[in-house]
Write an enzyme that holds these catalytic residues in place. Structure first.
Site, mmCIF file in Angstrom:
data_model
loop_
_atom_site.group_PDB
_atom_site.id
_atom_site.type_symbol
_atom_site.label_atom_id
_atom_site.label_comp_id
_atom_site.label_asym_id
_atom_site.label_seq_id
_atom_site.Cartn_x
_atom_site.Cartn_y
_atom_site.Cartn_z
ATOM 1 C CB CYS A 33 7.028 -6.641 3.486
ATOM 2 S SG CYS A 33 5.265 -6.354 3.708
ATOM 3 C CG HIS A 34 3.822 -4.896 -0.090
ATOM 4 N ND1 HIS A 34 3.402 -5.245 1.180
ATOM 5 C CD2 HIS A 34 2.779 -5.120 -0.917
ATOM 6 C CE1 HIS A 34 2.156 -5.653 1.124
ATOM 7 N NE2 HIS A 34 1.747 -5.591 -0.135
#
Length: 184
Positions: free
Chosen positions: A110-111
């Site tokens: 993800c991030h």
């Protein structure tokens, strides 16, 4: 997750701060632990952290206290505020850079990939992330793909990077992380 303890004798450090995406920390952490790895959770302040959905995770060390030579792999969970704060921690950035350049693997979801841009380890790499990071990763030299859990071998001795997009990809990500960490 695995009946075989393929990671016995290996140390995996999880780098995170408050606001991590709960399942993106706990699920891969448990997968590598179940495969036999010793897991160290390192936070910028060395204090316990809380996920965005309330999961509390104790810290084993501060990021400044972890040396790349003492770990075999790194896990980087997502969560926008977690990833944004972590990339501002110079010790965490240095640790990630040192692990990758030492040829050790990284699992990132993800991030969590934001810190890889600050560590300057993405040129010539193929990886994925949450879609909003695509431009950042491409600008840092990566090729971005929309796949569940791509594994990118490092160029010239640099470590493998296993990446993933969202919690929906966790089963594939966990399997790919355990396999990459075992192969290193």
């Amino acid at each position: 997750m695995s009946d075989q303890k393929v990671l016995t004798g290996r140390t995996v450090v999880v780098l995170a701060t408050d606001g991590f995406e709960d399942s993106e920390l706990t699920s891969p952490r448990d997968a590598v632990s179940d495969a036999g790895a010793a897991v160290v959770v390192a936070t910028p302040g060395g204090s316990a952290i809380t996920g965005k959905n309330g999961t509390e995770v104790p810290a084993d060390a501060g990021t400044a206290d972890v040396d790349a030579s003492t770990v075999d792999a790194v896990l980087l969970p997502g969560g926008t505020s977690n990833a944004d704060a972590l990339r501002l921690d110079a010790a965490a950035v240095s640790l990630v850079r040192d692990v990758v350049t030492a040829g050790k693997p990284v699992g990132v979801i993800c991030h969590g990939a934001w810190i890889l841009t600050d560590a300057d380890v993405l040129r010539g790499r193929t990886l994925t992330s949450f879609p909003s990071l695509r431009t950042d990763l491409v600008n840092a030299g990566a090729t971005w793909v929309d796949e569940e859990a791509p594994t990118c071998e490092g160029p010239a001795g640099a470590g493998t990077i296993v990446s993933s997009r969202t919690p929906d990809d966790l089963p594939a990500f966990n399997a790919a992380v355990v396999a990459a960490f075992a192969a290193s």
